[in-house]
Write a protein that holds these residues in place. Sequence first.
Motif, PDB file in Angstrom:
ATOM      1  N   ARG A 245      24.967  -5.232   5.887  1.00 57.45           N
ATOM      2  CA  ARG A 245      23.714  -5.143   5.043  1.00 57.45           C
ATOM      3  C   ARG A 245      24.174  -6.024   3.819  1.00 57.45           C
ATOM      4  NH1 ARG A 245      19.565  -1.582   5.701  1.00 57.45           N
ATOM      5  NH2 ARG A 245      19.816   0.161   7.225  1.00 57.45           N
ATOM      6  N   GLN A 246      25.102  -5.761   3.160  1.00 56.93           N
ATOM      7  CA  GLN A 246      25.475  -6.794   1.972  1.00 56.93           C
ATOM      8  C   GLN A 246      25.720  -8.057   2.467  1.00 56.93           C
ATOM      9  OE1 GLN A 246      28.877  -5.304  -0.412  1.00 56.93           O
ATOM     10  NE2 GLN A 246      27.142  -4.421  -1.548  1.00 56.93           N
ATOM     11  N   ALA A 247      26.047  -8.107   3.723  1.00 61.75           N
ATOM     12  CA  ALA A 247      26.189  -9.780   4.320  1.00 61.75           C
ATOM     13  C   ALA A 247      24.986 -10.346   4.755  1.00 61.75           C
ATOM     14  CB  ALA A 247      27.539  -9.765   5.287  1.00 61.75           C
ATOM     15  N   GLY A 248      24.070  -9.437   4.890  1.00 65.64           N
ATOM     16  CA  GLY A 248      22.806  -9.953   5.432  1.00 65.64           C
ATOM     17  C   GLY A 248      22.684  -9.972   6.935  1.00 65.64           C
ATOM     18  N   THR A 249      23.613  -9.487   7.473  1.00 64.02           N
ATOM     19  CA  THR A 249      23.799  -9.628   8.855  1.00 64.02           C
ATOM     20  C   THR A 249      23.061  -8.086   9.644  1.00 64.02           C
ATOM     21  OG1 THR A 249      26.110  -8.834   9.115  1.00 64.02           O
ATOM     22  CG2 THR A 249      25.582 -11.105   9.110  1.00 64.02           C
ATOM     23  N   TRP A 250      22.744  -7.209   9.116  1.00 62.76           N
ATOM     24  CA  TRP A 250      22.383  -6.067   9.679  1.00 62.76           C
ATOM     25  C   TRP A 250      20.950  -6.329  10.048  1.00 62.76           C
ATOM     26  CZ3 TRP A 250      24.470  -1.743  11.409  1.00 62.76           C
ATOM     27  CH2 TRP A 250      23.465  -0.485  11.369  1.00 62.76           C
ATOM     28  N   ALA A 251      20.901  -5.969  11.485  1.00 66.74           N
ATOM     29  CA  ALA A 251      19.339  -6.504  11.975  1.00 66.74           C
ATOM     30  C   ALA A 251      19.166  -5.527  12.916  1.00 66.74           C
ATOM     31  CB  ALA A 251      19.654  -8.016  12.927  1.00 66.74           C
ATOM     32  N   PRO A 252      18.445  -4.467  12.677  1.00 65.79           N
ATOM     33  CA  PRO A 252      17.913  -3.148  13.477  1.00 65.79           C
ATOM     34  C   PRO A 252      17.076  -3.907  14.705  1.00 65.79           C
ATOM     35  CG  PRO A 252      17.751  -2.610  11.311  1.00 65.79           C
ATOM     36  CD  PRO A 252      18.028  -4.064  11.283  1.00 65.79           C
ATOM     37  N   GLU A 253      16.298  -4.966  14.341  1.00 63.96           N
ATOM     38  CA  GLU A 253      15.487  -5.437  15.371  1.00 63.96           C
ATOM     39  C   GLU A 253      16.183  -6.085  16.582  1.00 63.96           C
ATOM     40  OE1 GLU A 253      15.555  -6.429  12.208  1.00 63.96           O
ATOM     41  OE2 GLU A 253      16.228  -8.533  12.594  1.00 63.96           O
ATOM     42  N   ARG A 254      17.287  -6.209  16.387  1.00 65.82           N
ATOM     43  CA  ARG A 254      18.359  -6.884  17.597  1.00 65.82           C
ATOM     44  C   ARG A 254      19.052  -5.939  18.193  1.00 65.82           C
ATOM     45  NH1 ARG A 254      20.138 -11.080  14.119  1.00 65.82           N
ATOM     46  NH2 ARG A 254      22.056 -10.738  14.664  1.00 65.82           N
ATOM     47  N   GLN A 255      19.055  -4.765  17.667  1.00 66.34           N
ATOM     48  CA  GLN A 255      19.929  -3.648  18.017  1.00 66.34           C
ATOM     49  C   GLN A 255      19.475  -2.806  19.251  1.00 66.34           C
ATOM     50  OE1 GLN A 255      20.829  -1.310  14.966  1.00 66.34           O
ATOM     51  NE2 GLN A 255      21.819  -2.924  13.758  1.00 66.34           N
ATOM     52  N   SER A 256      20.105  -2.686  20.321  1.00 71.33           N
ATOM     53  CA  SER A 256      19.845  -1.823  21.484  1.00 71.33           C
ATOM     54  C   SER A 256      20.357  -0.634  21.261  1.00 71.33           C
ATOM     55  CB  SER A 256      20.144  -2.363  22.758  1.00 71.33           C
ATOM     56  OG  SER A 256      21.735  -2.500  22.884  1.00 71.33           O
ATOM     57  N   VAL A 257      20.133   0.574  21.705  1.00 71.19           N
ATOM     58  CA  VAL A 257      20.594   1.948  21.917  1.00 71.19           C
ATOM     59  C   VAL A 257      20.695   2.303  23.234  1.00 71.19           C
ATOM     60  CG1 VAL A 257      20.404   4.259  20.840  1.00 71.19           C
ATOM     61  CG2 VAL A 257      19.567   2.651  19.538  1.00 71.19           C
ATOM     62  N   THR A 258      21.859   2.880  23.698  1.00 68.04           N
ATOM     63  CA  THR A 258      22.299   3.320  25.032  1.00 68.04           C
ATOM     64  C   THR A 258      22.982   4.556  24.889  1.00 68.04           C
ATOM     65  OG1 THR A 258      22.498   0.745  25.587  1.00 68.04           O
ATOM     66  CG2 THR A 258      23.623   2.510  26.864  1.00 68.04           C
ATOM     67  N   THR A 259      22.453   5.638  25.775  1.00 66.24           N
ATOM     68  CA  THR A 259      23.157   6.887  25.659  1.00 66.24           C
ATOM     69  C   THR A 259      24.163   6.830  26.830  1.00 66.24           C
ATOM     70  OG1 THR A 259      21.032   7.892  24.810  1.00 66.24           O
ATOM     71  CG2 THR A 259      22.764   9.192  25.864  1.00 66.24           C
ATOM     72  N   THR A 260      25.309   7.389  26.285  1.00 63.65           N
ATOM     73  CA  THR A 260      26.533   7.287  27.319  1.00 63.65           C
ATOM     74  C   THR A 260      27.382   8.597  26.938  1.00 63.65           C
ATOM     75  OG1 THR A 260      28.299   6.141  28.489  1.00 63.65           O
ATOM     76  CG2 THR A 260      28.068   5.850  25.996  1.00 63.65           C
ATOM     77  N   ILE A 261      28.449   8.837  27.605  1.00 59.92           N
ATOM     78  CA  ILE A 261      29.359   9.768  27.173  1.00 59.92           C
ATOM     79  C   ILE A 261      30.832   9.299  26.484  1.00 59.92           C
ATOM     80  CG2 ILE A 261      30.638  11.966  28.221  1.00 59.92           C
ATOM     81  CD1 ILE A 261      27.636  12.052  28.607  1.00 59.92           C
ATOM     82  N   CYS A 262      31.065  10.238  25.714  1.00 54.18           N
ATOM     83  CA  CYS A 262      32.147  10.007  24.784  1.00 54.18           C
ATOM     84  C   CYS A 262      33.327   9.807  25.566  1.00 54.18           C
ATOM     85  CB  CYS A 262      32.477  11.113  23.686  1.00 54.18           C
ATOM     86  SG  CYS A 262      34.083  10.834  22.736  1.00 54.18           S
ATOM     87  N   PRO A 263      34.209   8.704  25.359  1.00 55.50           N
ATOM     88  CA  PRO A 263      35.499   8.597  26.225  1.00 55.50           C
ATOM     89  C   PRO A 263      36.614   9.366  25.669  1.00 55.50           C
ATOM     90  CG  PRO A 263      35.504   6.844  24.614  1.00 55.50           C
ATOM     91  CD  PRO A 263      34.122   7.604  24.264  1.00 55.50           C
TER      92      PRO A 263
END
Lengths: 311, 619, 555
Positions: A245-263
């Motif tokens: 966020r400080q670097a201005g690179t946080w872009a939630p609109e470009r983020q996908s969310v995938t559900t999987t299982i912990c390794p």
Amino acid sequence: MNGHRVALAAPRRLLTLTIDGREVKVPEGSTLLQACRQVGIDTPTLCYLENLTPVNVCRVCVVELEGSRTLVPACSRKAENGMVVSSDSERVRASRKLVLEFLASSVDLSLCAPEVSAWMSRYGADPARFGSPEPGNVDRDRTRPGEHSPVSQDGAATVAQPPKLDNDTYVRDYSRCILCYKCVEACGSDAQNTFAIAVAGRGFEARISTEFDVGLPDSACVYCGNCIGVCPTGALMFKSEFEMRQAGTWAPERQSVTTTICPYCGVGCNLELHVQDNSIVKVTSPLDHDVTLGHLCVKGRFGYRFVQSRE
Amino acid sequence: MDLRLGLAGPPTDGEKAAVDSVLGDPESGWDGGTRTQRDGHMAVGGHQARGRRHLLLPALESLQERTGWVSPSGLDYLCTRLSVPPAEAYGVAAFYSLLRTDPSPPTVVHVCDDVVCLSQGAEDLCREMEARFGAEGRLDPETGVGWTRSPCLGRCEQGSAALLQRSSGPNGRTSLAPASADAIAALLGGTDPEWLPAAPVRTPPEQRRLLRRVGRVNPASLDSYRAWGGYQALRAALRMGPSAVVEELKRARLMGRGGAAFPTGAKWEAVAANPLRPHFFVCNADESEPGTFKDRVLLEQDPFAVLEALTIAGLATGSERGYVYIRGEYPEAAAGVARAVAEARRHGFLGPSVMGSDFNFEVEVREGAGAYIAGEETALFNSIEGKRPEPRNKPPFPTQAGLFGRPTGINNVETLVNVLEILTVGGEGYAQLGTSGSTGTRLFCVSGCVQAPGLYELEFGATLAQLLELAGGVPPGRSLRAVLLGGAAGSFVGPQDLGIRLTFEDTRAIGASLGSGVVLVLDDTVDLGAILRRLARFFRDESCGQCVPCRVGTVRQEELLARLSAGRTIGSVQAELQLLREIGAAMRDSSICGLGQTAATAIESAVRLGLLGGLEGSV
Amino acid sequence: MFGAGGGTSSYLEAEEADVIVLWGSNAREAHPIYFHHVLRGLRNGAKFYVVDPRRTTSAQWADLWLGLDVGSDICLANAIGREIIHAGLVNHEFVSRATANFDAYVEAVEPYTLERAERETLVPAQAISELAHAYAQADRAQLCWTLGITEHHNATDNVFALINLALLTGHVGRWGSGLVPLRGQNNVQGGGDMGALPNKLPGFQDVVTNLDARERFERTWGVPIPAQAGWHLSLMFEAMERKELTTAYILGENPLRSEADTDRAERLLGGLEHLVVQDIFLTDTARLAEVVLPGTASWCEAEGTVTSSERRVQRVRRALEPPEGARDDIEIICELARRLGTDWGHPTAQEVWDELRSLSPIHAGMSYPRLEQLGGLQWPCRDESDPGSPFLHGRLWEEDPELRGPAAPFTPVVAEGPLDSLNEEYPIRLTTGRRLDSFNTGVQSSHYQTPIRRPEALNLSPEDMARLGLQDGDLVRVASRRGSVRAPVQTDAGLRPGLAFMTLHFPEQVATNRLTLDAWDPLSGTAEFKATAIRVEPVSPAPPLDALQPVRSTS
């Protein structure tokens, strides 16, 4: 995505109540909030979360209950047969407006979910009515209980303070803290039971604190990130997100969310991988899956980095 | 629990002794003791260890009293012994104003500057203190003495009041009234007073009922108490049986004297009828409403009466254990009640088979540590349980889920002492006293600008004018401006209201209340703006901070009054007063507990009465 | 258990149990989210017992911790069984109806008196008796274990000793009562499900005895399947020793670091004629390989399923594009098959799964859409209307003998201490385990850091530290009968005199497995990681080691 609970509970009695003139039937044990939501009444909440015990402290969900001297918190008040509830009366609107003004005039709400500003405009909240924000008290963490902070004749006291940067994993920016107790509950008996943080002090100087305000590395914190997972205001944040966020690179609109299982271990926790530019930027867990109820351990939360460390 | 402990270093011998004096010696190496071979192969913990959380506050108080503060190593040792997370224990310690979590001087003087003392020249005393002991609130451990301003210390009838807190020598906390810088210096020089001056009880002996024995019975002597008719009510209660006692209370139509005026018989009946066990009964002696001192007088001067009444309450509600929760600012009262408990137990009035019956009842004395909010009944339960004294949302009510989640009865001292009277004269006889809506007698704490401040016991129905006349009225040459009725959570009435009868129903009819029986009289020499600002400050300082309307609303209210008094309003005065009303409405409507709900009441009533200088008629 | 290799209970049952026993498991650190369910159980009033040589962070939550001597589990379990029998607390209705071999069990545990157990396990008899009574009298009780039970040379006997207790008290086959072996890795259970066991076809169908199943597979695959059990890892190592096994294809494992007795593992793996390693990292094992096949991270770069410790099959999904050159495991295997002369085409993960469903009856009902919609399904799930099985062996409680099926047999077992015995030369017992923030050999967990990460250290009791004149951070030489390592020391109040602890998390720093014994359990093939005899020698002068935090003490 739902976990399934197979042990069948006894069938629950249906209760009938009236909300805003409409008849509503809910199973016994439901809260007024659940009843409101069942009939599509959008009720603001800040300190409420499905996977935590209601603390009913933010008071933004209050509704008017016939026969009650005061308004009641919808999030924790259980429905009863014959209740007559108004969720949008003048008293309700006035209280919600003031509560939002109280918060917005004392806390930085800029990273809250967009609903919060929508509620502000719905109720016509104008925090500037209390005057311009005062700089915060730099000694907040050492305030003695009952010690009186000098009162300003010009502006509105705030909880403004610099972010706490005492480790490379979390950032705690308590100028954004509305004291909803969610982090305390998630760190405590609702999930993690580590109790690294608690509420200390009282009144306007009440604050989330470790013992004697020691830094997180000297506290009991085990970096499960469950406090961050429940924080509604961005007061608690992963350092990685903070830096982006400080670097201005946080872009939630470009983020996908995938559900999987912990390794890692064999418990099978569901992970939601938040991916931006083919890189995992955050890990959460679904609140409604009965294995995790939204809570993870340090490995599930941060252990993903190895997949991004390959040459 | 897997706590992270040991980082603060080992406790000092003094810290260990302070904690062990409350908890007893450690039972194993895991419990802070010496490791044995057996400890390598078993450890007991879990529910049993966590079940001692209720000893947290007494142990914190012991650390404060014996070592001068709650240090990291002392807290760490305490947490080891109780299986309490240090962050939580710190959160509890950092709630109470009589506990300190930073090194501080061995002596700290708390000087009352609350509304009553303020109307009696507390600012002069504070200036003297500053001249002699340095700036207020600067608790530099290197200096021998530090001092802070304090909310009401409950000695309003004696003029200025102070509380000394010392961590060396035989006396921990000592009350002083009337207080002056000279008297404080003398006290620090080693001349502790033998016994506090008796509180002026102004009602003639023949008219007293609740105060019958005060000033006449020897509070340290069970024999003396019995010579004055003590324990006859309990004997009667044991003979009548629990349900008959509740019936008498209902016939007497006794209402709670703590402020909420709830019917006591109904409360006891609800506890008694609850199938969940065990039941508890709590005597709320956390009297902290500014201007209130009546319970202190009863506790100090007639402690066995409080215990007898509590024992009857325990019997009637099927409780196995009673608690007397006394505010930390009343060390003499706490010591007296503790002595009385020991004495009563030794003579079979407490403990197994009370007075030879099959009723068993134990009483524990718990002390507060400086928190007005701990007097709120559910906050008080949390305080006893070793949690932060934050009020709980209701429902559930205490009769359903109170102390330790069990059905609990709770009454304040004055209410309980009425029970003795009821069982003596019978419920019907009692109900003939007073008015139809307010039976019995009431204690009034008259203070401020009157010639004879003190404690008055009046049958319900007397008017405010009659009470003021008994108290000698305002000093000659001055005129009455207003009376604060009921305490900080009460409201102001003006000279035009003097005809009002001091009953629950009459005060309610004019939007006021009797509250805790405070009658603070203010004349034209008093800076009413300063009184209002002190009230606003009181609520801000005493808010627990849990809910938003109270935590922020009390601050906004105080700021707004500061702007008004400085003439620096945002927009018009009208707009500010409108905002003040909105703040008040939000606090009243949506706060969790009575503190927030009443934090604007007195100030709003003052605005209505035009007591904000220069703003008359603007509302 | 009783035929199927999986725990009998769901995690949620811990929340509703009256008694929870954690035996040889530090779930607080090794299975933290399972422990959340345990903690909810404790809040609901469950009594909690922990059996572990160390007073671990889990044990610190217990109502009663039983700190047994390493490897004395069977003695303790048998004594508990005997106490239950002698106190008249056997669930005779269940035992007579649903079990077999009870008399032999009674006879076998008779010598294990409380006095003998106290002598051999060092746990006070009163504590043993308390656990026995609480477990037997509970309405619902969960018995959980992990590697503290299974990483012993007699692992299978240890497990039988615990199962016997559940049979004795009827704590199996009901909601709230069950046996919970927690799996150490996210798909250990799934590996077993899929037949990655030397004697099983997918779905736990025995390759030797289950003729129907073998035929079904042969028909579907068009190849004969040898009717004999294969080798498990320990047997493979022995076969390498005998030069019978000369080629290995290793997928996603780092045996060079994870196996006991590193020196031997290095010699054997290095001595193979041909070694193929498929992994997402160039692990130490991969460095020995002739061919390395870069795979994808199955949990975030590929589609598929894994099975958790409560037999719940859940979907893993592709969230990331794999790095260049890395290929999906299915693709690699099919390509390998093609080059070996069999064309399996290019099946998707779902197609592979559907084939499995057609062959493994316990997975038959678990379609991808159902797994998606229901958040996973617990086997057995025999058709698409089957809600899955939150707990196993409910049949044992059926009235009707037909429905009840075969009886569950008691398996009497005899106590037997660790093979690596203590003597004057090797007087200290070293045991191993995990820490909260690390995992196995650190291949995954070494890529992130939080302030709780600590470098490897030999943990010793305060008494041993004092006796050896050591301070936290001092360097010592730790020697076993097989090898020695250097490590800094650290005080751990959870240890008693004579007990030491290390992890396997930092093999580059301290190769703990140079010390451990590769003696293995003949049935499961697990090695005895948990019981090594060591000697600790201060290395002088002790160079100070930075960044050592004091260890967590106990409450």
